[in-house]
Design a protein around this motif. Structure first.
Motif, PDB file in Angstrom:
ATOM      1  N   ILE A 119      65.763 -21.099 -76.288  1.00 54.69           N
ATOM      2  CA  ILE A 119      64.678 -21.094 -75.313  1.00 54.69           C
ATOM      3  C   ILE A 119      64.404 -22.522 -74.843  1.00 54.69           C
ATOM      4  CG2 ILE A 119      63.569 -19.026 -76.248  1.00 54.69           C
ATOM      5  CD1 ILE A 119      61.452 -20.898 -77.536  1.00 54.69           C
ATOM      6  N   ASP A 120      63.787 -22.615 -73.662  1.00 58.80           N
ATOM      7  CA  ASP A 120      63.321 -23.888 -73.124  1.00 58.80           C
ATOM      8  C   ASP A 120      61.810 -23.850 -73.071  1.00 58.80           C
ATOM      9  OD1 ASP A 120      65.883 -24.960 -72.643  1.00 58.80           O
ATOM     10  OD2 ASP A 120      66.016 -23.934 -70.702  1.00 58.80           O
ATOM     11  N   ARG A 121      61.198 -25.000 -73.276  1.00 61.18           N
ATOM     12  CA  ARG A 121      59.749 -25.137 -73.163  1.00 61.18           C
ATOM     13  C   ARG A 121      59.464 -26.186 -72.089  1.00 61.18           C
ATOM     14  NH1 ARG A 121      58.187 -26.199 -79.353  1.00 61.18           N
ATOM     15  NH2 ARG A 121      59.599 -27.891 -78.926  1.00 61.18           N
ATOM     16  N   VAL A 122      58.559 -25.849 -71.180  1.00 63.96           N
ATOM     17  CA  VAL A 122      58.180 -26.782 -70.121  1.00 63.96           C
ATOM     18  C   VAL A 122      56.655 -26.881 -70.106  1.00 63.96           C
ATOM     19  CG1 VAL A 122      58.230 -27.246 -67.642  1.00 63.96           C
ATOM     20  CG2 VAL A 122      60.205 -26.175 -68.747  1.00 63.96           C
ATOM     21  N   ILE A 123      56.162 -28.088 -70.218  1.00 62.47           N
ATOM     22  CA  ILE A 123      54.716 -28.317 -70.197  1.00 62.47           C
ATOM     23  C   ILE A 123      54.255 -28.339 -68.744  1.00 62.47           C
ATOM     24  CG2 ILE A 123      52.882 -29.961 -70.747  1.00 62.47           C
ATOM     25  CD1 ILE A 123      54.620 -30.844 -73.140  1.00 62.47           C
ATOM     26  N   ASP A 124      53.219 -27.574 -68.451  1.00 63.24           N
ATOM     27  CA  ASP A 124      52.634 -27.521 -67.116  1.00 63.24           C
ATOM     28  C   ASP A 124      52.053 -28.898 -66.786  1.00 63.24           C
ATOM     29  OD1 ASP A 124      51.013 -27.160 -64.858  1.00 63.24           O
ATOM     30  OD2 ASP A 124      50.500 -25.116 -65.435  1.00 63.24           O
ATOM     31  N   PRO A 125      52.522 -29.544 -65.700  1.00 59.92           N
ATOM     32  CA  PRO A 125      52.031 -30.888 -65.388  1.00 59.92           C
ATOM     33  C   PRO A 125      50.552 -30.923 -64.990  1.00 59.92           C
ATOM     34  CG  PRO A 125      53.545 -30.126 -63.690  1.00 59.92           C
ATOM     35  CD  PRO A 125      53.542 -29.097 -64.779  1.00 59.92           C
ATOM     36  N   THR A 126      50.020 -29.809 -64.498  1.00 56.78           N
ATOM     37  CA  THR A 126      48.609 -29.789 -64.100  1.00 56.78           C
ATOM     38  C   THR A 126      47.687 -29.433 -65.260  1.00 56.78           C
ATOM     39  OG1 THR A 126      48.774 -27.497 -63.360  1.00 56.78           O
ATOM     40  CG2 THR A 126      49.142 -29.221 -61.709  1.00 56.78           C
ATOM     41  N   ASP A 127      48.194 -28.718 -66.237  1.00 58.58           N
ATOM     42  CA  ASP A 127      47.399 -28.362 -67.415  1.00 58.58           C
ATOM     43  C   ASP A 127      48.301 -28.513 -68.633  1.00 58.58           C
ATOM     44  OD1 ASP A 127      45.855 -27.319 -69.428  1.00 58.58           O
ATOM     45  OD2 ASP A 127      45.485 -25.386 -68.448  1.00 58.58           O
ATOM     46  N   ARG A 128      48.262 -29.663 -69.243  1.00 64.85           N
ATOM     47  CA  ARG A 128      49.174 -29.994 -70.340  1.00 64.85           C
ATOM     48  C   ARG A 128      48.987 -29.101 -71.561  1.00 64.85           C
ATOM     49  NH1 ARG A 128      52.512 -33.658 -69.575  1.00 64.85           N
ATOM     50  NH2 ARG A 128      52.761 -34.308 -71.717  1.00 64.85           N
ATOM     51  N   ARG A 129      47.935 -28.310 -71.604  1.00 65.96           N
ATOM     52  CA  ARG A 129      47.745 -27.367 -72.711  1.00 65.96           C
ATOM     53  C   ARG A 129      48.631 -26.139 -72.538  1.00 65.96           C
ATOM     54  NH1 ARG A 129      41.646 -26.341 -71.842  1.00 65.96           N
ATOM     55  NH2 ARG A 129      42.520 -26.435 -69.772  1.00 65.96           N
ATOM     56  N   ARG A 130      49.084 -25.901 -71.327  1.00 69.35           N
ATOM     57  CA  ARG A 130      49.874 -24.710 -71.011  1.00 69.35           C
ATOM     58  C   ARG A 130      51.371 -25.048 -71.099  1.00 69.35           C
ATOM     59  NH1 ARG A 130      48.931 -19.875 -68.266  1.00 69.35           N
ATOM     60  NH2 ARG A 130      50.681 -19.175 -67.013  1.00 69.35           N
ATOM     61  N   VAL A 131      52.090 -24.231 -71.843  1.00 66.11           N
ATOM     62  CA  VAL A 131      53.534 -24.418 -72.008  1.00 66.11           C
ATOM     63  C   VAL A 131      54.241 -23.142 -71.568  1.00 66.11           C
ATOM     64  CG1 VAL A 131      55.397 -24.898 -73.641  1.00 66.11           C
ATOM     65  CG2 VAL A 131      53.164 -26.003 -73.941  1.00 66.11           C
ATOM     66  N   GLU A 132      55.132 -23.291 -70.608  1.00 64.75           N
ATOM     67  CA  GLU A 132      55.929 -22.149 -70.140  1.00 64.75           C
ATOM     68  C   GLU A 132      57.193 -22.044 -70.995  1.00 64.75           C
ATOM     69  OE1 GLU A 132      55.089 -19.997 -67.708  1.00 64.75           O
ATOM     70  OE2 GLU A 132      53.210 -21.073 -67.369  1.00 64.75           O
ATOM     71  N   ILE A 133      57.526 -20.830 -71.372  1.00 61.42           N
ATOM     72  CA  ILE A 133      58.703 -20.565 -72.202  1.00 61.42           C
ATOM     73  C   ILE A 133      59.674 -19.717 -71.388  1.00 61.42           C
ATOM     74  CG2 ILE A 133      59.545 -19.561 -74.358  1.00 61.42           C
ATOM     75  CD1 ILE A 133      57.565 -21.767 -74.902  1.00 61.42           C
ATOM     76  N   SER A 134      60.953 -20.056 -71.482  1.00 56.52           N
ATOM     77  CA  SER A 134      61.988 -19.252 -70.822  1.00 56.52           C
ATOM     78  C   SER A 134      63.252 -19.304 -71.669  1.00 56.52           C
ATOM     79  CB  SER A 134      62.267 -19.781 -69.416  1.00 56.52           C
ATOM     80  OG  SER A 134      62.739 -21.115 -69.479  1.00 56.52           O
ATOM     81  N   LEU A 135      64.138 -18.375 -71.396  1.00 58.56           N
ATOM     82  CA  LEU A 135      65.434 -18.417 -72.076  1.00 58.56           C
ATOM     83  C   LEU A 135      66.207 -19.625 -71.561  1.00 58.56           C
ATOM     84  CD1 LEU A 135      66.764 -14.741 -72.001  1.00 58.56           C
ATOM     85  CD2 LEU A 135      66.007 -16.026 -73.991  1.00 58.56           C
TER      86      LEU A 135
END
Length: 153
Positions: A119-135
């Protein structure tokens, strides 16, 4: 002396995890090479099949005790495979809810799946508390290869 043994233990664990990841990546590459001709573009059918597998996994809990089927990592991988096709963002909170496991257990599995490069994790640049997860690409290829193999048994 104690610090040296901890450092050695960490090095040993890192080497073992790297070896597992390399073996896994080799298996994924080999399985992707063996994909049946003409099925590379049949992703919609694979997504439908993955949704069916996910539904069947959830249905088991209606008839049998849930603790018999505790595989949060697998549930997460299936959910990520299905959500990527629908272009639905999957954050950690949503992924944890899909795993049907305690938050701390799910977070450990997310970390482990990331270490295995599934999986990949990407931190939302506008809300650093939010992390998007994808394959990741590796995770996507592994899921496709497995679902194709399962579908053609």
């Amino acid at each position: 002396m104690k610090n040296e043994s901890v450092v050695e233990l960490i090095k040993d664990l890192t080497a073992k995890l790297s070896a597992v990841a390399e073996e896994f990546n080799g298996r994924v590459a080999h399985a992707a090479e063996e994909a049946p001709v003409g099925e590379e573009n049949d992703e919609a059918a694979l997504v439908d099949f993955a949704e069916t597998v996910l539904e069947q996994r959830r249905m088991r809990r209606q008839f049998l005790p849930g603790e018999l089927f505790h595989e949060p990592a697998w549930d997460m991988l299936l959910a990520l495979f299905v959500s990527r096709d629908a272009r639905l963002p999957m954050n950690i909170k949503a992924l944890v809810s899909m795993s049907d496991a305690p938050v701390t257990t799910s977070q450990r599995w997310i970390e482990h799946l990331h270490k295995l490069k599934l999986i990949d994790r990407v931190i939302d640049p506008t809300d650093r508390r939010r992390v998007e997860i994808s394959l990741s690409h590796t995770g996507d290829q592994a899921m496709k290869a497995y679902l194709r193999a399962l579908k053609h048994q």
